[in-house]
Design a protein around this motif. Structure first.
Motif, short mmCIF file in Angstrom:
data_model
loop_
_atom_site.label_atom_id
_atom_site.label_comp_id
_atom_site.label_asym_id
_atom_site.label_seq_id
_atom_site.Cartn_x
_atom_site.Cartn_y
_atom_site.Cartn_z
N ALA A 38 2.47 -2.83 9.43
CA ALA A 38 1.93 -2.27 8.19
C ALA A 38 2.20 -0.77 8.11
O ALA A 38 2.57 -0.25 7.06
CB ALA A 38 0.44 -2.55 8.09
N THR A 39 2.02 -0.07 9.24
CA THR A 39 2.25 1.38 9.27
C THR A 39 3.69 1.72 8.93
O THR A 39 3.96 2.60 8.10
CB THR A 39 1.89 1.94 10.66
OG1 THR A 39 0.50 1.73 10.90
CG2 THR A 39 2.18 3.42 10.75
N SER A 40 4.64 1.04 9.57
CA SER A 40 6.06 1.35 9.34
C SER A 40 6.51 0.96 7.94
O SER A 40 7.27 1.70 7.29
CB SER A 40 6.92 0.64 10.38
OG SER A 40 6.70 1.20 11.66
N PHE A 67 0.82 -1.21 0.00
CA PHE A 67 0.00 0.00 0.00
C PHE A 67 0.86 1.27 0.00
O PHE A 67 0.40 2.31 -0.47
CB PHE A 67 -0.95 0.00 1.19
CG PHE A 67 -2.24 -0.71 0.92
CD1 PHE A 67 -3.35 -0.03 0.46
CD2 PHE A 67 -2.34 -2.08 1.10
CE1 PHE A 67 -4.53 -0.69 0.19
CE2 PHE A 67 -3.51 -2.76 0.84
CZ PHE A 67 -4.62 -2.06 0.37
N GLY A 68 2.08 1.20 0.54
CA GLY A 68 2.94 2.37 0.54
C GLY A 68 3.35 2.78 -0.86
O GLY A 68 3.54 3.96 -1.15
N ILE A 69 3.50 1.80 -1.77
CA ILE A 69 3.91 2.09 -3.14
C ILE A 69 2.80 2.79 -3.91
O ILE A 69 3.06 3.60 -4.79
CB ILE A 69 4.35 0.79 -3.85
CG1 ILE A 69 5.58 0.19 -3.14
CG2 ILE A 69 4.65 1.02 -5.31
CD1 ILE A 69 5.96 -1.18 -3.63
N LEU A 70 1.54 2.48 -3.57
CA LEU A 70 0.41 3.04 -4.31
C LEU A 70 0.15 4.48 -3.88
O LEU A 70 -0.08 4.73 -2.70
CB LEU A 70 -0.85 2.20 -4.07
CG LEU A 70 -0.78 0.72 -4.48
CD1 LEU A 70 -2.05 0.01 -4.07
CD2 LEU A 70 -0.57 0.61 -5.99
N PRO A 71 0.16 5.44 -4.81
CA PRO A 71 -0.13 6.83 -4.43
C PRO A 71 -1.56 6.99 -3.91
O PRO A 71 -2.49 6.37 -4.42
CB PRO A 71 0.04 7.60 -5.76
CG PRO A 71 0.85 6.71 -6.62
CD PRO A 71 0.50 5.30 -6.23
N GLY A 72 -1.71 7.79 -2.87
CA GLY A 72 -3.04 8.09 -2.35
C GLY A 72 -3.54 7.15 -1.27
O GLY A 72 -4.66 7.29 -0.80
N THR A 73 -2.72 6.16 -0.87
CA THR A 73 -3.16 5.23 0.17
C THR A 73 -2.53 5.60 1.51
O THR A 73 -3.15 6.24 2.33
CB THR A 73 -2.84 3.78 -0.23
OG1 THR A 73 -1.45 3.69 -0.57
CG2 THR A 73 -3.68 3.35 -1.42
N GLY A 74 -1.26 5.21 1.70
CA GLY A 74 -0.56 5.63 2.91
C GLY A 74 -0.73 4.70 4.08
O GLY A 74 -1.47 3.71 4.03
N PRO A 75 -0.08 5.02 5.22
CA PRO A 75 -0.05 4.12 6.38
C PRO A 75 -1.40 3.96 7.08
O PRO A 75 -1.65 2.92 7.68
CB PRO A 75 0.97 4.78 7.32
CG PRO A 75 1.08 6.19 6.87
CD PRO A 75 0.79 6.19 5.41
N THR A 76 -2.27 4.96 7.02
CA THR A 76 -3.56 4.86 7.71
C THR A 76 -4.40 3.73 7.14
O THR A 76 -4.91 2.87 7.88
CB THR A 76 -4.33 6.19 7.62
OG1 THR A 76 -3.52 7.22 8.17
CG2 THR A 76 -5.64 6.11 8.40
N ILE A 77 -4.56 3.71 5.82
CA ILE A 77 -5.34 2.66 5.17
C ILE A 77 -4.68 1.31 5.38
O ILE A 77 -5.36 0.31 5.66
CB ILE A 77 -5.50 2.97 3.67
CG1 ILE A 77 -6.33 4.25 3.48
CG2 ILE A 77 -6.16 1.82 2.93
CD1 ILE A 77 -6.43 4.71 2.05
N ALA A 78 -3.36 1.25 5.28
CA ALA A 78 -2.64 -0.01 5.46
C ALA A 78 -2.87 -0.59 6.85
O ALA A 78 -3.08 -1.80 7.00
CB ALA A 78 -1.15 0.21 5.22
N SER A 79 -2.86 0.26 7.88
CA SER A 79 -3.04 -0.24 9.25
C SER A 79 -4.46 -0.79 9.47
O SER A 79 -4.64 -1.82 10.11
CB SER A 79 -2.74 0.87 10.27
OG SER A 79 -3.66 1.94 10.14
N PHE A 80 -5.45 -0.12 8.91
CA PHE A 80 -6.84 -0.59 9.06
C PHE A 80 -7.06 -1.91 8.33
O PHE A 80 -7.73 -2.81 8.84
CB PHE A 80 -7.82 0.47 8.54
CG PHE A 80 -8.16 1.52 9.55
CD1 PHE A 80 -9.20 1.32 10.46
CD2 PHE A 80 -7.44 2.70 9.62
CE1 PHE A 80 -9.51 2.29 11.41
CE2 PHE A 80 -7.74 3.67 10.56
CZ PHE A 80 -8.78 3.47 11.46
#
Length: 508
Positions: free
Chosen positions: A309-311, A266-279
């Protein structure tokens, strides 16, 4: 072998005295900002951005990056001890972290937080090392048409940074584009949108815009917040209590692997970020768990998976920003601005033209994450005590540093006035549920979009077909069309959902 040699060269850059000093400063400040609820990482980076004017580009990026991933460690401490997420990506950590702390297992929860964060960050760094150099092969195939199409995709992806209405996100990007062209046109020397104000002839300052939209607006948003509403849990935390309990590591191994994989992707995809990854990581762990009822009551996997996931997402989010010039989240947009301030053009050729900075930054990630472990373990008691700092002291001090920082950039009170104006505008945007982050992205990318569009038309003698006749540019244009369709579909679904709710309320 080439990657190994580059990485070794990166470590020699990262261990240079000035770079190492700024790395320590960055991770310490990031940790502190993450611990203190309400002091967002965006506001902090905006406040400290003027410091980078007197630094080398490598030292500036190392410090700002340290603030970013350092805040991810600190935010989890607040979630566990206060049940109050220091950053949005740590909201999930409250669900199981705080129950563990209330049951006398705060030490175990904090250990798992730091261990999983370090593991996730390490894998994220490896992903960055492996994936970024792949783009070097296509670096020399990029011309003005490809850069324009790629940046248009970045602007459209920036609209997805906004929570809620996609149309509002697009509107903010357009406003940012308009603000980005204020000042003197570099090609014709014509002053645009200056309204007779000579100070605007050089354009708007990114420091003033960022500090106003995030620093001052954040202060205004929290000005009525009453400190002391939340109590720090009474659990005593010491180095001895932070030893993992029997079975904690074994129980969390699967969650660590799955969370790291989700975060890296999810970090590689623009517009997602750590918040979505953690959920998504937390939802995945709850799905695969043998006893889903444990979640929300103190399941150690509920910390391990989301924190990894966040890190991991925090580290891999540098890939699209550094390699393509497309920021994946608002913080990356600020990083992009910091690079442009130093005259560095992010993109596929960055690894070739600025190899020292690129590999030095990657090496500094590992150095910074080790420093975070060394800082957090002995200082955990101090971080917990800092949670009691009243907001009435914290935010006025931050506002003072905002004014000093923006004045120091040009020694001009006009910039302080612009910060005040942008702060009021940012607060109004927040109240109206417009996200300011896409505006900043539009402001940063706007001048580059215009310049590459002009250069492409000059090379093609005015033929717009150049944007679809070149394969790489065509690929980005098709991605733009797909993203517009996705945004339109999302807007229609939200509208139908609101209409359904209104019909249900009127029927009741």
């Amino acid at each position: 072998m080439e990657i190994f040699n580059n990485l070794m060269h990166g470590f020699s850059v990262a261990f240079a005295l000035d770079n190492l000093m700024w790395a320590v400063f960055g991770v310490f400040m990031g940790n502190l900002i993450g611990v203190l609820p309400g002091m967002g990482v965006l506001a902090a980076i905006s406040i400290l951005l003027p410091l980078t004017y007197t630094m080398t580009p490598t030292a500036a990026l190392v410090m700002l990056s340290g603030i970013y991933y350092g805040s991810q460690y600190g935010g989890g401490i607040t979630s566990i001890m206060l049940n109050l997420p220091g950053t949005a990506s740590h909201a999930v950590a409250c669900l199981d972290g705080n129950p563990l702390a209330r049951n006398g297992k705060a030490g175990s929860a904090l250990f798992m937080l730091m261990f999983s964060s370090f593991c996730g960050a390490s894998v994220g760094i490896l992903a960055m090392i492996l994936f970024s150099p792949m783009l070097v092969d296509v670096a020399f195939k990029f011309g003005p048409a490809e850069y324009f199409s790629m940046m248009m995709l970045g602007l459209l992806a920036g609209a997805t940074l906004a929570k809620g209405s996609a149309i509002k996100g697009v509107a903010m990007v357009v406003v940012g584009l308009l603000l980005g062209v204020v000042g003197t046109d570099v090609n014709t020397g014509t002053m645009r949108f200056h309204f007779g104000v000579l100070e605007l002839s050089d354009g708007l300052q990114i420091v003033a815009l960022a500090m106003g939209l995030f620093g001052v607006a954040d202060f205004l948003k929290n000005i009525n917040r009453i400190g002391g509403d939340s109590k720090v849990t009474s659990a005593k935390v010491s180095l001895k209590s932070m030893r993992p309990e029997a079975g904690d590591i074994k129980q969390s191994r699967g969650a660590l692997v799955r969370g790291t994989a989700i975060g890296a992707a999810f970090g590689i995809l623009p517009g997602t970020g750590p918040t979505i990854a953690s959920f998504i990581s937390y939802a995945t762990e709850k799905k695969v768990a043998r006893e889903p009822r444990r979640f929300g009551r103190g399941a150690i996997e509920g910390i391990a998976g989301p924190e990894a996931a966040t890190s991991a997402s925090t580290q891999t989010s540098f890939i699209p920003t550094m390699s393509l010039g497309i920021p994946g989240d608002p913080v990356m947009a600020l990083m992009l601005g910091a690079l442009i301030i130093h005259g560095i053009q992010p993109g596929p050729q960055m690894m070739i033209e600025h190899a020292d900075m690129f590999w030095g930054l990657i090496a500094s990630f590992w150095v910074g994450n080790v420093l975070l472990l060394l800082l957090n373990l002995p200082l955990i008691g101090m971080w917990v005590r800092l949670l009691t700092v009243p907001f009435r002291y914290l935010f006025p001090a931050a506002l003072f540093f905002v004014c000093v920082g923006v004045y120091s950039t040009n020694n001009n009170l006009f910039d302080v006035g612009m910060v005040t104006l942008f702060g009021a505008a940012g607060y109004a945007l927040i109240r109206l549920r417009f996200e300011p982050a896409p505006l900043l992205l539009g402001f940063v990318l706007g001048p580059m979009v215009e310049e590459n569009f002009r250069r492409a038309l000059l090379l093609s003698r005015g033929e717009l077909s150049i944007f679809v006749s070149r394969p790489i540019s065509l690929g980005f244009i098709l991605a733009c069309v797909a993203l517009i369709a996705l945004l339109a579909t999302s807007a229609m679904r939200q509208r139908k959902a609101r209409e359904a709710v209104q019909r249900a309320e009127s029927a009741a």
